[in-house]
Design a protein around this motif. Structure first.
Motif, PDB file in Angstrom:
ATOM      1  N   ALA A 147      24.144  51.847  49.228  1.00 27.94           N
ATOM      2  CA  ALA A 147      23.738  50.721  48.384  1.00 27.94           C
ATOM      3  C   ALA A 147      22.285  50.321  48.597  1.00 27.94           C
ATOM      4  O   ALA A 147      21.637  49.801  47.683  1.00 27.94           O
ATOM      5  CB  ALA A 147      24.657  49.530  48.656  1.00 27.94           C
ATOM      6  N   PHE A 148      21.759  50.574  49.790  1.00 24.59           N
ATOM      7  CA  PHE A 148      20.403  50.132  50.104  1.00 24.59           C
ATOM      8  C   PHE A 148      19.321  51.110  49.657  1.00 24.59           C
ATOM      9  O   PHE A 148      18.119  50.830  49.826  1.00 24.59           O
ATOM     10  CB  PHE A 148      20.253  49.905  51.616  1.00 24.59           C
ATOM     11  CG  PHE A 148      20.548  51.138  52.443  1.00 24.59           C
ATOM     12  CD1 PHE A 148      19.602  52.142  52.604  1.00 24.59           C
ATOM     13  CD2 PHE A 148      21.777  51.285  53.071  1.00 24.59           C
ATOM     14  CE1 PHE A 148      19.867  53.265  53.357  1.00 24.59           C
ATOM     15  CE2 PHE A 148      22.051  52.407  53.827  1.00 24.59           C
ATOM     16  CZ  PHE A 148      21.097  53.402  53.975  1.00 24.59           C
ATOM     17  N   MET A 149      19.701  52.238  49.070  1.00 21.67           N
ATOM     18  CA  MET A 149      18.703  53.266  48.794  1.00 21.67           C
ATOM     19  C   MET A 149      17.660  52.847  47.766  1.00 21.67           C
ATOM     20  O   MET A 149      16.481  53.196  47.876  1.00 21.67           O
ATOM     21  CB  MET A 149      19.391  54.556  48.350  1.00 21.67           C
ATOM     22  CG  MET A 149      20.064  55.307  49.478  1.00 21.67           C
ATOM     23  SD  MET A 149      18.977  55.674  50.883  1.00 21.67           S
ATOM     24  CE  MET A 149      17.666  56.583  50.090  1.00 21.67           C
ATOM     25  N   ALA A 150      18.059  52.075  46.754  1.00 23.22           N
ATOM     26  CA  ALA A 150      17.079  51.623  45.762  1.00 23.22           C
ATOM     27  C   ALA A 150      16.030  50.741  46.429  1.00 23.22           C
ATOM     28  O   ALA A 150      14.831  50.847  46.125  1.00 23.22           O
ATOM     29  CB  ALA A 150      17.785  50.869  44.640  1.00 23.22           C
ATOM     30  N   ALA A 161      10.571  50.064  48.733  1.00 24.56           N
ATOM     31  CA  ALA A 161       9.760  49.640  49.871  1.00 24.56           C
ATOM     32  C   ALA A 161       8.702  50.672  50.253  1.00 24.56           C
ATOM     33  O   ALA A 161       7.609  50.319  50.707  1.00 24.56           O
ATOM     34  CB  ALA A 161      10.656  49.343  51.064  1.00 24.56           C
ATOM     35  N   VAL A 162       9.023  51.952  50.082  1.00 17.61           N
ATOM     36  CA  VAL A 162       8.073  53.007  50.467  1.00 17.61           C
ATOM     37  C   VAL A 162       7.352  53.590  49.261  1.00 17.61           C
ATOM     38  O   VAL A 162       6.593  54.557  49.396  1.00 17.61           O
ATOM     39  CB  VAL A 162       8.789  54.126  51.264  1.00 17.61           C
ATOM     40  CG1 VAL A 162       9.391  53.570  52.537  1.00 17.61           C
ATOM     41  CG2 VAL A 162       9.843  54.829  50.414  1.00 17.61           C
ATOM     42  N   ILE A 205      20.282  56.986  61.186  1.00 18.64           N
ATOM     43  CA  ILE A 205      19.413  56.116  60.389  1.00 18.64           C
ATOM     44  C   ILE A 205      18.816  54.977  61.210  1.00 18.64           C
ATOM     45  O   ILE A 205      17.850  54.348  60.785  1.00 18.64           O
ATOM     46  CB  ILE A 205      20.130  55.558  59.143  1.00 18.64           C
ATOM     47  CG1 ILE A 205      21.349  54.731  59.525  1.00 18.64           C
ATOM     48  CG2 ILE A 205      20.501  56.673  58.188  1.00 18.64           C
ATOM     49  CD1 ILE A 205      21.987  54.032  58.335  1.00 18.64           C
ATOM     50  N   ASN A 206      19.366  54.722  62.399  1.00 22.12           N
ATOM     51  CA  ASN A 206      18.768  53.726  63.291  1.00 22.12           C
ATOM     52  C   ASN A 206      17.810  54.356  64.296  1.00 22.12           C
ATOM     53  O   ASN A 206      17.351  53.697  65.232  1.00 22.12           O
ATOM     54  CB  ASN A 206      19.855  52.935  64.027  1.00 22.12           C
ATOM     55  CG  ASN A 206      20.756  53.824  64.876  1.00 22.12           C
ATOM     56  OD1 ASN A 206      20.571  55.042  64.933  1.00 22.12           O
ATOM     57  ND2 ASN A 206      21.736  53.214  65.525  1.00 22.12           N
ATOM     58  N   ALA A 238      11.413  52.416  60.065  1.00 15.83           N
ATOM     59  CA  ALA A 238      11.066  50.990  60.109  1.00 15.83           C
ATOM     60  C   ALA A 238      11.655  50.235  58.933  1.00 15.83           C
ATOM     61  O   ALA A 238      12.201  49.136  59.093  1.00 15.83           O
ATOM     62  CB  ALA A 238       9.545  50.819  60.150  1.00 15.83           C
ATOM     63  N   GLU A 239      11.585  50.813  57.754  1.00 14.89           N
ATOM     64  CA  GLU A 239      12.154  50.154  56.582  1.00 14.89           C
ATOM     65  C   GLU A 239      13.675  50.130  56.643  1.00 14.89           C
ATOM     66  O   GLU A 239      14.311  49.151  56.223  1.00 14.89           O
ATOM     67  CB  GLU A 239      11.682  50.839  55.291  1.00 14.89           C
ATOM     68  CG  GLU A 239      10.217  50.628  54.988  1.00 14.89           C
ATOM     69  CD  GLU A 239       9.852  49.148  54.791  1.00 14.89           C
ATOM     70  OE1 GLU A 239      10.758  48.363  54.400  1.00 14.89           O
ATOM     71  OE2 GLU A 239       8.708  48.791  55.040  1.00 14.89           O
ATOM     72  N   LEU A 240      14.271  51.187  57.157  1.00 14.80           N
ATOM     73  CA  LEU A 240      15.717  51.202  57.319  1.00 14.80           C
ATOM     74  C   LEU A 240      16.158  50.115  58.297  1.00 14.80           C
ATOM     75  O   LEU A 240      17.167  49.430  58.074  1.00 14.80           O
ATOM     76  CB  LEU A 240      16.182  52.563  57.801  1.00 14.80           C
ATOM     77  CG  LEU A 240      16.225  53.671  56.735  1.00 14.80           C
ATOM     78  CD1 LEU A 240      16.324  55.042  57.372  1.00 14.80           C
ATOM     79  CD2 LEU A 240      17.374  53.437  55.771  1.00 14.80           C
ATOM     80  N   ALA A 241      15.409  49.934  59.376  1.00 18.98           N
ATOM     81  CA  ALA A 241      15.753  48.876  60.343  1.00 18.98           C
ATOM     82  C   ALA A 241      15.650  47.509  59.701  1.00 18.98           C
ATOM     83  O   ALA A 241      16.432  46.594  59.986  1.00 18.98           O
ATOM     84  CB  ALA A 241      14.830  48.965  61.550  1.00 18.98           C
ATOM     85  N   ARG A 242      14.697  47.343  58.795  1.00 18.51           N
ATOM     86  CA  ARG A 242      14.541  46.048  58.122  1.00 18.51           C
ATOM     87  C   ARG A 242      15.657  45.797  57.109  1.00 18.51           C
ATOM     88  O   ARG A 242      16.125  44.668  56.966  1.00 18.51           O
ATOM     89  CB  ARG A 242      13.178  46.017  57.403  1.00 18.51           C
ATOM     90  CG  ARG A 242      12.861  44.713  56.716  1.00 18.51           C
ATOM     91  CD  ARG A 242      11.517  44.784  55.988  1.00 18.51           C
ATOM     92  NE  ARG A 242      11.528  45.736  54.903  1.00 18.51           N
ATOM     93  CZ  ARG A 242      11.996  45.465  53.671  1.00 18.51           C
ATOM     94  NH1 ARG A 242      12.507  44.272  53.402  1.00 18.51           N
ATOM     95  NH2 ARG A 242      11.947  46.390  52.722  1.00 18.51           N
ATOM     96  N   LEU A 243      16.097  46.849  56.444  1.00 18.10           N
ATOM     97  CA  LEU A 243      17.102  46.698  55.390  1.00 18.10           C
ATOM     98  C   LEU A 243      18.528  46.603  55.912  1.00 18.10           C
ATOM     99  O   LEU A 243      19.387  46.001  55.247  1.00 18.10           O
ATOM    100  CB  LEU A 243      17.001  47.882  54.418  1.00 18.10           C
ATOM    101  CG  LEU A 243      15.748  47.936  53.539  1.00 18.10           C
ATOM    102  CD1 LEU A 243      15.647  49.295  52.858  1.00 18.10           C
ATOM    103  CD2 LEU A 243      15.768  46.828  52.507  1.00 18.10           C
ATOM    104  N   LEU A 244      18.787  47.170  57.061  1.00 15.54           N
ATOM    105  CA  LEU A 244      20.183  47.281  57.550  1.00 15.54           C
ATOM    106  C   LEU A 244      20.501  46.218  58.596  1.00 15.54           C
ATOM    107  O   LEU A 244      19.630  45.641  59.202  1.00 15.54           O
ATOM    108  CB  LEU A 244      20.420  48.671  58.107  1.00 15.54           C
ATOM    109  CG  LEU A 244      20.250  49.809  57.121  1.00 15.54           C
ATOM    110  CD1 LEU A 244      20.440  51.147  57.792  1.00 15.54           C
ATOM    111  CD2 LEU A 244      21.221  49.664  55.963  1.00 15.54           C
TER     112      LEU A 244
END
Length: 255
Positions: free
Chosen positions: A157-160, A165-166, A219-220, A249-255
């Motif tokens: 769900a967070f892929m969009a 973000a990138v 992913i973490n 870094a963006e994955l850590a922010r989103l999850l």
């Protein structure tokens, strides 16, 4: 690493791939469910027979295995060498006429070293990526942002939000092997998955990605570990080394 094992992994993946191509040709696509089931069975039996003949002392973890060769087997936990295989990765795509996003995964795990060899055959695409001849991924192109491969049927769900973000774009594809191979060949720049996988889904693709100098982790950012008691390994990032820091870094922010 053993060059002999690497050559063996490549040859085994290609032999199973040839069997699957021939099966598609002979059965056609009138009954996709039957074709998929027969593909899983035949590729598994071919791989198991060759491993038993050529590597009789090694343990096996196969998606299609049962007993000691399946997810509940215990002997592999104390084995020195374990072949982690997915006889047909992308079974859904295999049953679709004209779809080439399916693969055969063969990986070798060795105690004290982790993944040491791997091969990902893309039979319908006509090539195999393997550690016996480590591939070199091309330089980053001039596109506006990174192209990120995601599942075409169940993208996280967070892929969009990650793509936004990138400054990147999403590229839906089938088969973990096909998506990882797309990173290695430069068709995309990253592959991100969450929501459920097992060791056989990623072992061979990760071995090949590492041999090419790509980044691969959870992913973490946690290291990928194989031959665990529970083979579930639910998430994965494979990407160009220069993109790893910003993606994680963006994955850590989103999850």
């Amino acid at each position: 690493m053993s060059a002999t094992d690497g050559v063996f992994a490549r040859g085994l993946a290609e032999a199973a791939g040839a069997e699957l191509l021939a099966l598609r040709e002979s059965m056609g696509f009138d009954d996709p469910a039957k074709l998929r089931a027969e593909g899983d069975r035949r590729a598994h039996e071919l791989i198991m027979a060759e491993l038993a003949r050529s590597r009789p002392g090694d343990a096996v973890l196969s998606e299609e295995g049962s007993g000691e060769q399946g997810r509940t087997g215990t002997s592999r936990r104390s084995a020195e060498r374990v072949w982690i295989v997915d006889p047909l990765d992308g079974t859904r795509e295999f049953g679709e006429a004209g779809n080439s996003d399916w693969a055969v995964h063969i990986a070798l795990w060795e105690r004290g070293s982790g993944l040491t060899e791997g091969a990902v055959a893309l039979p319908a695409k006509g090539y195999t990526l393997a550690t016996d001849e480590p591939p070199t991924y091309p330089e980053l192109g001039s596109q506006a942002g990174p192209r990120i491969a995601v599942s075409r049927t169940r993208p996280p769900a967070f892929m969009a939000d990650l793509a936004a973000a990138v400054g990147g774009s999403l590229v839906p594809m089938g088969s973990a092997g096909a998506k990882a191979a797309a990173v290695v060949t430069g068709t995309v720049d990253a592959y991100v998955h969450a929501g459920g996988q097992h060791e056989w889904d990623s072992a061979a693709p990760v071995a090949v990605a590492w041999s090419a100098g790509l980044h691969a982790s959870r992913i973490n950012g946690v290291a990928l570990e194989y031959n665990a008691s529970d083979p579930k390994l639910p998430d994965l990032v494979v990407c160009r080394a220069e993109l790893a820091q910003v993606l994680l870094a963006e994955l850590a922010r989103l999850l």
